[in-house]
Design a protein around this motif. Structure first.
Motif, PDB file in Angstrom:
ATOM      1  N   LEU A 140      10.063  13.274 -15.163  1.00 27.26           N
ATOM      2  CA  LEU A 140       8.959  14.050 -15.734  1.00 27.26           C
ATOM      3  C   LEU A 140       7.862  14.286 -14.698  1.00 27.26           C
ATOM      4  N   ALA A 141       7.608  13.248 -13.900  1.00 25.74           N
ATOM      5  CA  ALA A 141       6.493  13.345 -12.957  1.00 25.74           C
ATOM      6  C   ALA A 141       6.694  14.474 -11.960  1.00 25.74           C
ATOM      7  N   ARG A 142       7.952  14.747 -11.655  1.00 25.85           N
ATOM      8  CA  ARG A 142       8.236  15.772 -10.654  1.00 25.85           C
ATOM      9  C   ARG A 142       8.130  17.185 -11.216  1.00 25.85           C
ATOM     10  N   LYS A 143       8.104  17.305 -12.573  1.00 28.06           N
ATOM     11  CA  LYS A 143       8.101  18.636 -13.171  1.00 28.06           C
ATOM     12  C   LYS A 143       6.729  19.282 -13.087  1.00 28.06           C
TER      13      LYS A 143
ATOM     14  N   ASN B 290       1.895   5.846 -14.543  1.00 29.26           N
ATOM     15  CA  ASN B 290       1.602   6.684 -13.389  1.00 29.26           C
ATOM     16  C   ASN B 290       2.288   8.030 -13.484  1.00 29.26           C
ATOM     17  N   ALA B 291       3.543   7.974 -13.929  1.00 33.21           N
ATOM     18  CA  ALA B 291       4.332   9.197 -13.985  1.00 33.21           C
ATOM     19  C   ALA B 291       3.797  10.157 -15.031  1.00 33.21           C
TER      20      ALA B 291
ATOM     21  N   THR C 276       1.827  17.065 -10.562  1.00 33.82           N
ATOM     22  CA  THR C 276       3.210  16.903 -10.181  1.00 33.82           C
ATOM     23  C   THR C 276       3.279  16.011  -8.956  1.00 33.82           C
ATOM     24  N   THR C 277       4.115  14.991  -9.021  1.00 35.65           N
ATOM     25  CA  THR C 277       4.203  14.074  -7.898  1.00 35.65           C
ATOM     26  C   THR C 277       5.527  13.331  -7.946  1.00 35.65           C
ATOM     27  N   ASP C 278       5.976  12.816  -6.802  1.00 34.54           N
ATOM     28  CA  ASP C 278       7.062  11.852  -6.906  1.00 34.54           C
ATOM     29  C   ASP C 278       6.643  10.503  -6.326  1.00 34.54           C
ATOM     30  N   LYS C 279       5.363  10.365  -6.034  1.00 33.38           N
ATOM     31  CA  LYS C 279       4.855   9.068  -5.580  1.00 33.38           C
ATOM     32  C   LYS C 279       4.161   8.375  -6.746  1.00 33.38           C
ATOM     33  N   LEU C 280       4.673   7.224  -7.095  1.00 34.10           N
ATOM     34  CA  LEU C 280       4.199   6.572  -8.308  1.00 34.10           C
ATOM     35  C   LEU C 280       3.547   5.230  -8.022  1.00 34.10           C
ATOM     36  N   GLY C 281       2.792   5.130  -6.957  1.00 36.45           N
ATOM     37  CA  GLY C 281       2.115   3.869  -6.655  1.00 36.45           C
ATOM     38  C   GLY C 281       3.053   2.874  -6.007  1.00 36.45           C
ATOM     39  N   ASN C 282       2.551   1.658  -5.831  1.00 37.21           N
ATOM     40  CA  ASN C 282       3.338   0.647  -5.127  1.00 37.21           C
ATOM     41  C   ASN C 282       3.699  -0.501  -6.064  1.00 37.21           C
TER      42      ASN C 282
ATOM     43  N   THR D 113       0.807  -1.215   0.000  1.00 32.84           N
ATOM     44  CA  THR D 113       0.000   0.000   0.000  1.00 32.84           C
ATOM     45  C   THR D 113       0.843   1.269   0.000  1.00 32.84           C
ATOM     46  N   ARG D 114       2.078   1.179   0.511  1.00 31.22           N
ATOM     47  CA  ARG D 114       2.927   2.360   0.657  1.00 31.22           C
ATOM     48  C   ARG D 114       3.320   2.909  -0.721  1.00 31.22           C
ATOM     49  N   PRO D 115       3.021   4.187  -1.019  1.00 33.74           N
ATOM     50  CA  PRO D 115       3.441   4.746  -2.308  1.00 33.74           C
ATOM     51  C   PRO D 115       4.961   4.853  -2.397  1.00 33.74           C
ATOM     52  N   MET D 116       5.494   4.623  -3.579  1.00 27.89           N
ATOM     53  CA  MET D 116       6.948   4.610  -3.754  1.00 27.89           C
ATOM     54  C   MET D 116       7.377   5.653  -4.776  1.00 27.89           C
ATOM     55  N   SER D 117       8.605   6.138  -4.629  1.00 27.39           N
ATOM     56  CA  SER D 117       9.208   6.998  -5.648  1.00 27.39           C
ATOM     57  C   SER D 117       9.788   6.090  -6.732  1.00 27.39           C
TER      58      SER D 117
END
Lengths: 184, 566
Positions: B514-517, B155-156, B161-167, B56-60
């Motif tokens: 890209l996801a972080r931009k 996901n990305a 903008t995010t750095d969590k890309l699911g588990n 369940t924990r989201p991961m970078s």
């Protein structure tokens, strides 16, 4: 390291049970309902197993419909093709030799009547089939070797031609030869 | 002949038609939306608890790669252990020996990276235990790995903008329980009822009708063949792979197996569009890939149906086409179609011997693996294609004088560097490997005579094919090559490792960056990437990279052979 590695190890063990115990067990259970119970469909004659329905076997004698050439002489514990390239001179020589042998053993047949599968090795070396033409071209020889008239042998071949809505027509050589033995 | 062509139409049509709903389903389950398969959720939670993982924990993106690589490393050691000891392990009724370390290394890597290059024959080189607990296990594991990595990239690319890309474990486990296992079960059932063995009994001794003595190998085949195709692994149970009459007994099983290997790569393309709620993007990618596929498959079917001109010159009639290395029950057309679909998709199973195909078919099979993005393997096909999209976005951005951006994210120097490295790695591995090996062979042709089964141009093609197959993680081969030697085992093993993980790490890293931009909303000035124009652009980027890099090698091998034959 420890925090990454140990869980991965434990997770792998769980996956092994799921994919390599439960899944194959289900397939195995279903196979028990299938023809041959998942052990391969065997064909018996007079109480003796003489072959597997899907696996080709060597037929070289004149009194049988001959099977295709095989790179492994139909040893079904060592499947393989010849892997000869289309321009390989040794290969072309071998095909020519097969053609000459075939023409010598089947007098009256012209080179253009010999379909290519009788001169080329199959992919597995265990091809159980011939095209209808590949069986028909052998009818005169087989009939002569057995002292039979042409018509019943040709009719037998025609009975054994399997066609379907898609894909090529074929004749299972083992089934055809067993029927041939039963003809007398 | 028409029935043969009709068969191809039915096959391709069925693959596309079923890939559409499957793509929608994949998008639904990976998004975590409500689905009919949610009844499996408690079972998945149980597996997580038993396996001691947190799904369940989201991961970078770095954590994703960490989880992926650690799991793969554990599997590598497991595979080495099993293969080196298989002779002494249970479930070995045929008393086959353990593998030598170099062969075990090659095989372990090969199955670990979804390549399934096989320098052994299943009948004599593996045991029932190693086939099921090592090879088939990896066929499930690597396919699920590919799918999970692909979802991370999906996901990305979502808005925002995010750095969590699911588990990672979540995607991985769902790929197994909700996609691969049920589909494999279905395909395996068709196979067992068509005559494919699923047994633990030893090979059967047999005295044939003519009186010859032989053995018939069998084993737990059906289970493995199903995932071999669905997971685009391609590693066969028997030496002759799907040409073997027990592994692929009828025209129907041939249709089902060929359909199964196309299904998930096609579905993932549509899933890309549905997942991002930009279905047109999925159709664009599908259009480009299909154009490439049809361009390759057409000539192959044509040439195989028209037979080998060298045999025609001997006065031989070939009404059914070229049949060397092919099975009567499939025919030349289905064999050619299988050959191309298995090389554009990095499955690499064979139902006829590619070594005996005509040069143009062989070249198109090589091109399928050299581009490696016309459908591609489960999950990773999209990752390869993604790299080409990034390059195309950059080039077309420069052409029209706009900042290159993809789905609202700016493409900058760092992403471009990664994309170019990944794109150029592929030709580098193939051409450097082939060049080095050709050099070795040319220096001692008598000592290494066992390497090549065919002389001349075709011999060169055999070496080129082996490295291309290794680098594309394909696993098919020009099997005349005498490849069970330390040189081949180790060199192709290294090529396979580099060619699997860098093309996963690269796109995931690009996606993570890209996801972080900052997300730039689309405007009239945005270069649209879901149009036919952009599709054509991507198509040409792929061809230019493949053609420019590989044309000289192809000219020395298959093209030269073609012009000597015709």
């Amino acid at each position: 390291m420890k925090t990454q590695f140990l869980p991965a190890l434990r997770f792998t063990a769980v996956l092994l049970v799921l994919c390599c115990v439960i899944y194959p067990a289900l397939v195995w259970a279903a196979a028990q309902l299938a023809l041959g119970h998942g052990e391969g469909v065997q064909i018996s004659r007079n109480g003796r197993v003489v072959g597997f329905a899907n696996v080709g076997q060597q037929f070289t004698q004149a009194r049988y419909f001959n099977a295709r050439p095989s790179a492994v002489d139909y040893h079904a514990d060592n499947s393989a093709g010849s892997n000869k390239g289309p321009s390989n001179p040794d290969y072309l020589q071998a095909v020519r030799a097969r053609l000459d042998t075939f023409l010598a053993r089947n007098p009256g047949v012209r080179a253009a009547d010999v379909p290519a599968e009788l001169l080329t090795a199959s992919g597995s070396g265990l091809d159980p089939d011939l095209s209808p033409q590949g069986a028909l071209v052998q009818v005169p020889r087989v009939a002569r070797a057995r002292g039979l008239a042409l018509a019943p042998v040709r009719a037998l071949v025609q009975q054994h031609v399997e066609t379907s809505a898609l894909g090529p027509a074929k004749v299972n050589v083992l089934q055809l030869n067993l029927a041939l033995d039963a003809l007398r | 002949m028409n029935k043969e062509l009709l068969g191809l139409g039915v096959l391709f049509g069925a693959a596309v038609l079923l890939a559409l709903p499957l793509g929608r389903y994949l998008a639904t389950i990976y998004r975590g939306d409500k689905s009919w398969s949610d009844f499996l959720a408690p079972f998945e939670r149980l597996l997580c608890r038993l396996g001691g993982i947190d799904a369940t924990r989201p991961m970078s993106w770095q954590q994703h790669l960490g989880a992926l690589l650690t799991l793969n490393l554990v599997w590598f050691f497991w595979a080495m252990l099993v293969l080196c000891c298989q002779g002494s392990l249970p479930l070995n009724p045929d008393h086959n020996p353990s593998m030598a370390p170099d062969q075990a290394f090659n095989t372990a890597i090969s199955f670990l990276v979804n390549c399934n290059l096989q320098h052994y024959s299943g009948e004599s080189g593996a045991t029932y235990f190693s086939q099921v607990f090592c090879l088939m296990f990896l066929q499930f594991g690597t396919a699920a790995t590919g799918l999970a990595a692909c979802v991370v990239v999906f996901n990305a690319l979502r808005d925002g903008t995010t750095d969590k890309l699911g588990n990672f474990y979540n995607y991985f486990l769902k790929s197994l329980t909700r996609v691969l296992l049920p589909l494999s079960l279905g395909v395996a059932l068709v196979l067992v009822f068509q005559g494919t063995p699923m047994t633990w009994a030893a090979k059967a001794p047999l005295v044939t009708v003519q009186g010859d003595s032989t053995f018939v190998s069998r084993g737990p085949t059906a289970a493995m063949v199903a995932i071999k195709e669905l997971g685009t692994n391609g590693g066969g149970y028997f030496g002759a792979n799907s040409a073997h009459p027990l592994e692929n007994p009828t025209y129907l099983t041939n249709l089902v197996e060929n359909w199964a290997l196309m299904l998930l790569p096609l579905a993932m393309v549509f899933a890309l569009g549905y997942y991002l709620r930009r279905p047109r993007l999925g159709y664009m990618v599908f259009g480009v890939m299909t154009a490439g596929f049809l361009l390759l498959v057409g000539p192959a079917v044509y040439y195989e149906l028209h037979g080998n001109p060298a045999l025609t010159r001997l006065g031989i009639n070939q009404p059914l086409g070229s049949l060397e290395g092919k099975e009567i029950r499939f025919g030349a057309a289905a064999s050619a179609f299988w050959g191309i679909s298995n090389t554009v998709i990095s499955c690499g199973s064979v139902n006829s011997m590619h070594d005996s195909h005509l040069p143009i078919s062989g070249m198109n099979e090589l091109l399928g693996m050299m581009t490696n993005a016309f459908y591609g393997g489960v999950g990773v096909g999209i990752l390869n294609f993604f790299v080409f999209i990034i390059i195309a976005v950059f080039i077309s951005g420069l052409m029209v004088g706009r900042t290159p951006e993809f789905l609202g994210k700016k493409i900058e120097a760092r992403e471009m560097k990664i994309a170019i490295i990944v794109a150029l790695l592929h030709p580098l591995l193939i051409l450097a490997g082939t060049a080095l090996t050709t050099h070795l062979y040319a220096n001692s042709p008598t000592a290494l005579a066992g390497w090549l089964a065919n002389p001349g141009y075709h011999g060169f093609s055999e070496m080129l094919y082996e490295y291309t197959s290794a680098a594309a993680n394909n696993g098919s081969g020009f099997e005349g090559l005498g490849d069970n030697t330390p040189w081949w085992n180790i060199s192709t093993g290294l090529v396979m490792v580099l060619a699997r993980y860098l093309p996963i790490i690269g796109p995931v890293a690009i996606a993570g960056l890209l996801a972080r931009k900052k997300y730039i909303p689309e405007s009239a000035g945005t270069l649209r990437t879901d149009t036919a124009t952009f599709g054509i652009m991507v198509f040409f980027v792929i061809w230019i990279i493949a053609a420019l890099a590989f044309f000289p090698a192809l000219a020395l091998g298959p093209l030269a052979e073609h012009f000597t034959l015709y």
